[in-house]
Design a protein around this motif. Structure first.
Motif, mmCIF file in Angstrom:
data_model
loop_
_atom_site.group_PDB
_atom_site.id
_atom_site.type_symbol
_atom_site.label_atom_id
_atom_site.label_comp_id
_atom_site.label_asym_id
_atom_site.label_seq_id
_atom_site.Cartn_x
_atom_site.Cartn_y
_atom_site.Cartn_z
ATOM 1 N N LEU A 132 0.843 -1.188 0.000
ATOM 2 C CA LEU A 132 0.000 0.000 0.000
ATOM 3 C C LEU A 132 0.881 1.241 0.000
ATOM 4 O O LEU A 132 1.797 1.363 0.830
ATOM 5 N N HIS A 133 0.625 2.160 -0.908
ATOM 6 C CA HIS A 133 1.383 3.406 -0.933
ATOM 7 C C HIS A 133 1.065 4.215 0.322
ATOM 8 O O HIS A 133 -0.077 4.285 0.779
ATOM 9 N N ALA B 137 -6.575 7.140 4.122
ATOM 10 C CA ALA B 137 -7.420 6.221 4.878
ATOM 11 C C ALA B 137 -7.535 6.657 6.334
ATOM 12 O O ALA B 137 -8.609 6.546 6.941
ATOM 13 N N CYS B 138 -6.448 7.156 6.899
ATOM 14 C CA CYS B 138 -6.469 7.605 8.294
ATOM 15 C C CYS B 138 -7.379 8.818 8.473
ATOM 16 O O CYS B 138 -8.159 8.892 9.435
ATOM 17 N N VAL B 139 -7.290 9.778 7.572
ATOM 18 C CA VAL B 139 -8.163 10.949 7.651
ATOM 19 C C VAL B 139 -9.621 10.516 7.482
ATOM 20 O O VAL B 139 -10.513 10.975 8.206
ATOM 21 N N PHE B 140 -9.866 9.614 6.539
ATOM 22 C CA PHE B 140 -11.216 9.097 6.310
ATOM 23 C C PHE B 140 -11.775 8.466 7.586
ATOM 24 O O PHE B 140 -12.919 8.727 7.988
ATOM 25 N N ALA B 141 -10.973 7.610 8.241
ATOM 26 C CA ALA B 141 -11.440 6.926 9.445
ATOM 27 C C ALA B 141 -11.657 7.910 10.594
ATOM 28 O O ALA B 141 -12.638 7.794 11.342
ATOM 29 N N LEU B 142 -10.764 8.880 10.744
ATOM 30 C CA LEU B 142 -10.929 9.884 11.792
ATOM 31 C C LEU B 142 -12.220 10.679 11.605
ATOM 32 O O LEU B 142 -12.913 11.007 12.570
ATOM 33 N N GLU B 143 -12.543 10.967 10.370
ATOM 34 C CA GLU B 143 -13.722 11.781 10.083
ATOM 35 C C GLU B 143 -15.025 10.988 10.141
ATOM 36 O O GLU B 143 -16.066 11.536 10.522
ATOM 37 N N ASN C 295 -8.987 -3.285 8.603
ATOM 38 C CA ASN C 295 -7.851 -3.489 7.713
ATOM 39 C C ASN C 295 -7.787 -2.368 6.681
ATOM 40 O O ASN C 295 -8.817 -1.871 6.227
ATOM 41 N N VAL C 296 -6.554 -2.008 6.304
ATOM 42 C CA VAL C 296 -6.350 -1.021 5.237
ATOM 43 C C VAL C 296 -5.335 -1.595 4.250
ATOM 44 O O VAL C 296 -4.190 -1.882 4.622
ATOM 45 N N GLY C 297 -5.757 -1.766 3.019
ATOM 46 C CA GLY C 297 -4.862 -2.290 1.996
ATOM 47 C C GLY C 297 -5.468 -2.089 0.623
ATOM 48 O O GLY C 297 -6.451 -1.362 0.451
ATOM 49 N N THR C 298 -4.886 -2.765 -0.348
ATOM 50 C CA THR C 298 -5.380 -2.681 -1.723
ATOM 51 C C THR C 298 -6.297 -3.845 -2.061
ATOM 52 O O THR C 298 -7.074 -3.767 -3.008
ATOM 53 N N GLY C 299 -6.159 -4.940 -1.311
ATOM 54 C CA GLY C 299 -6.897 -6.151 -1.642
ATOM 55 C C GLY C 299 -6.266 -6.944 -2.768
ATOM 56 O O GLY C 299 -6.835 -7.929 -3.233
ATOM 57 N N VAL C 300 -5.060 -6.547 -3.214
ATOM 58 C CA VAL C 300 -4.350 -7.207 -4.318
ATOM 59 C C VAL C 300 -2.942 -7.550 -3.842
ATOM 60 O O VAL C 300 -2.264 -6.713 -3.245
ATOM 61 N N ALA D 268 -8.143 2.179 -1.850
ATOM 62 C CA ALA D 268 -6.827 2.660 -2.269
ATOM 63 C C ALA D 268 -6.889 3.133 -3.721
ATOM 64 O O ALA D 268 -7.626 2.572 -4.538
ATOM 65 N N ARG D 269 -6.103 4.172 -4.040
ATOM 66 C CA ARG D 269 -6.156 4.769 -5.377
ATOM 67 C C ARG D 269 -4.900 4.536 -6.206
ATOM 68 O O ARG D 269 -4.934 4.617 -7.425
ATOM 69 N N ILE D 270 -3.758 4.297 -5.558
ATOM 70 C CA ILE D 270 -2.465 4.290 -6.262
ATOM 71 C C ILE D 270 -2.053 2.853 -6.588
ATOM 72 O O ILE D 270 -1.717 2.073 -5.692
ATOM 73 N N PRO D 271 -2.069 2.455 -7.880
ATOM 74 C CA PRO D 271 -1.639 1.099 -8.238
ATOM 75 C C PRO D 271 -0.141 0.925 -7.999
ATOM 76 O O PRO D 271 0.628 1.894 -8.055
#
Length: 323
Positions: free
Chosen positions: A217-218, A225-231, A244-249, A297-300
C-alpha cells in the motif's frame, strides 16, 4: 454525515517523521486541518512517560494519531526481539493512556498486518486476530501491536474512550527506510537493484524462494485512509473491531523483484538464496469493511513503484535518503 473531527481540532501526529506519520500529516494538510502538532524525538521522547504527560498538558491536543513505532524487517526483528517488544509497548502505553487521562476526544492507533496468524485464512478478515500462532520472524513486534489494539479496545469498552485502530498492509513510498539490513522487503529491493544497475552487475541475489505473496500500500493511500477513518468511522461502544487497510491485491516476492528490477533499469539475472527465511507464505488483507464505508486505495503498485524509485534517486543525490 457530520465529520467526527473538525478544523478546530489540535491533531497530534506521533511519529510524524516516519513514512506513515509523514503521509498522515500530508493528508491532514490536504484536507484542510491547519492545527497539526508534531514533536521530534529530541523535543519529546515517547519512551519517557513523564515527558509525554508534560507535553500533552502543555500542547493540549484534542485528537491523536499514534504512528510512532520501532520498526524493521526480518533481520532486525530477529536480532533485537527485546527492543522491539519493550520500546513499542512503552510508546503505545505512554501515548494512549495519557491521551485518555488528559481528555483527548479521538485517538487513532496504527497497527500492522503482522498481527494476524501465520496461516490465517486468506484474504485475512479482522476476526482472524488471535486465532492462531504468529509468524516467528516478527512475533515480538506483532505482540506489541496486538497489545496496542487491545488497549484501545479496553479503554473504549470500560471508559468510553473514542480510540480506533487501523491495520495497514505493507507500506512503501516517501520517507521509507532503505537500510541494507534493517529495512522492509520493498525498500531493500529498491536499494539493492538500484545499486546493481548503477554498477552494471550481472546478477542480484534476493533472500528466500520468492514464492511468498505480499500486498503493498502506498503511504499516501494510508494517509488518506487515516483521515477518512478519523472523520467517519465510530464503532459502537461494545464493538471491539479494528479495520484493515490495503489494496486487496497481492503478488509474489518474485514478481515484486521483477517489477523493481524493471523500475530501476536493472537488466541482469535475479538469483534466490533459499537458505534465508521466507516468512509468512501469504498475507493478503480483506479490505471489504473499509470499502463498505466508502474508502478504497487509489495508487496502483506500478505507478507507486516508479514514483518511489524516482524519489529515492532524487533524494539519494541530495543525501536525504534514510540509509
Amino acid at each position: 454525515m457530520t465529520a467526527l473531527i473538525s478544523s478546530a481540532d489540535r491533531i497530534f501526529v506521533a511519529g510524524h517523521r516516519g513514512m506513515a506519520g509523514s503521509a498522515i500529516c500530508r493528508a491532514l494538510q490536504r484536507a484542510g486541518y491547519g492545527q497539526v502538532l508534531t514533536a521530534s524525538r529530541t523535543e519529546l521522547d515517547l519512551l519517557d512517560g513523564a515527558a509525554v504527560q508534560r507535553w500533552f498538558a502543555a500542547q493540549r491536543p484534542t485528537v491523536v494519531v499514534l504512528a510512532a513505532a520501532k520498526v524493521g524487517g526480518i533481520h532486525a526483528n530477529s536480532t533485537y526481539p527485546a527492543d522491539f517488544l519493550l520500546e513499542n509497548l512503552k510508546i503505545q502505553t505512554h501515548v494512549i493512556e495519557t491521551a485518555w487521562r488528559q481528555g483527548v476526544k479521538r485517538l487513532l492507533f496504527l497497527g500492522s498486518s503482522c498481527i494476524y496468524p501465520k496461516f490465517a485464512e486468506q484474504p485475512i478478515r479482522e476476526e482472524a486476530l488471535l486465532c492462531g500462532a504468529l509468524e516467528p520472524t516478527n512475533e515480538w513486534y506483532a505482540i506489541a501491536k496486538i497489545t496496542g489494539i487491545k488497549l484501545c479496545a479496553a479503554l473504549r469498552l470500560q471508559h468510553g474512550f473514542d480510540a480506533i485502530s487501523l491495520m495497514p498492509t505493507n507500506l512503501y513510498g516517501p520517507g521509507d527506510n532503505y537500510h541494507p539490513t534493517n529495512s522492509h522487503v520493498l525498500p531493500a529491493l529498491i536499494r539493492r537493484f538500484h545499486e546493481a544497475a548503477e554498477r552494471g552487475d550481472a546478477s542480484v541475489i534476493c533472500w528466500g524462494s520468492g514464492s511468498p505473496f505480499r500486498e503493498f500500500l502506498h503511504a499516501d493511500d494510508l494517509g488518506e485512509a487515516c483521515v477518512f477513518a478519523l472523520e467517519r468511522w465510530r464503532p459502537q461502544p461494545n464493538d471491539l473491531q479494528h479495520l484493515n487497510v490495503g489494496t486487496g491485491v497481492d503478488l509474489t516476492i518474485k514478481q515484486l523483484a521483477e517489477a523493481v528490477a524493471d523500475a530501476t533499469g536493472f537488466q541482469g539475472d535475479i538469483l534466490w538464496d533459499t537458505t534465508q527465511p521466507d516468512g509468512t507464505p501469504k498475507k493478503q488483507l480483506d479490505v471489504s469493511r473499509m470499502a463498505a464505508l466508502g474508502w478504497r486505495a487509489r495508487i496502483p503498485l506500478s505507478e507507486g513503484l516508479r514514483s518511489t524509485v524516482q524519489l529515492f534517486r532524487e533524494q539519494l543525490d541530495q543525501q536525504l535518503v534514510r540509509l
